[in-house]
Design an enzyme around this catalytic site. Structure first.
Site: not given
Ligand code: AR6
Length: 177
Positions: A36, A123
């Site tokens: 995000d 999450y």
């Molecule tokens: N490109 C692709 N994947 C990514 C990137 C990127 N640039 N950065 C992180 N990931 P998360 P969630 C991966 O925590 O669990 C936020 O604060 C990461 O390694 O981004 O759905 C929101 O505002 C992981 O495998 O999302 C919410 O509050 C995946 O993306 C909360 O986090 C998802 O990790 C959502 O949590």
């Protein structure tokens, strides 16, 4: 064209072939960490300004905005579940986040859609199970919405790439069963 799923290693914001990229957001849609944060940084402040007009998003739902400075035309913001113990409808809510993202992509005419691994970061959704749900749900939703021809999964770590690769290998196309 037969819908396809492709796996990519790295940062989803660098995708130059997607019409829309999916954001793993929170209920406020006002930004956060993880993917995000990366999407908001790459898109620029106009993205947050448009998000403020959307009045948030329920868990399992999805809403579209412009992509601004991103190569993609649109961002589809979805909210996956926080994983507790697996008894709080987490699987259904995660499937809904993927399904609604494909439905919104079809509505806005986005043929190629980039996805992160929703809910498996902050999450804490268990990766292997989340990858199975992602692949199965997106496969089924693309069969329902043939305007969407490619789902492009961006995996940020070797571990998540391997989980999605395994899920893709073990998930037979429903039409082949
Ligand atoms: N490109 C692709 N994947 C990514 C990137 C990127 N640039 N950065 C992180 N990931 P998360 P969630 C991966 O925590 O669990 C936020 O604060 C990461 O390694 O981004 O759905 C929101 O505002 C992981 O495998 O999302 C919410 O509050 C995946 O993306 C909360 O986090 C998802 O990790 C959502 O949590």
């Amino acid at each position: 064209m037969t819908p396809k799923i492709t796996l990519h290693r790295g940062d989803i914001t660098t995708d130059t072939q997607a019409d829309a990229i999916v954001n793993a957001a929170n209920n406020s849609l006002l930004g956060g960490g993880g993917v995000d944060g990366a999407i908001h940084r790459a898109a620029g402040p106009e993205l947050l300004a448009e998000c403020r007009t959307l009045n948030g998003c329920a868990t399992g739902d999805a809403k579209a905005t412009g992509g601004y400075q991103l190569p993609a035309t649109y961002v589809i913001h979805t909210v996956g579940p926080v994983y507790h113990d697996g008894t709080r409808d987490e699987a259904e809510l995660l499937a809904s986040a993927y399904r609604r993202s494909i439905e919104v992509a079809a509505e806005i005419g986005a043929a190629r859609v980039a996805f992160p691994s929703i809910s498996t970061g902050v999450y804490r959704y268990p990766l292997a199970e989340a990858a199975q749900i992602a692949i199965q749900t997106v496969t089924a939703a693309m069969a329902q919405h043939p305007q969407v021809i490619e789902a492009r999964f961006w995996l940020f770590s070797d571990q998540s790439f391997e989980a999605f690769d395994a899920a893709l290998t073990t998930t037979a196309d429903p039409r082949d069963r």
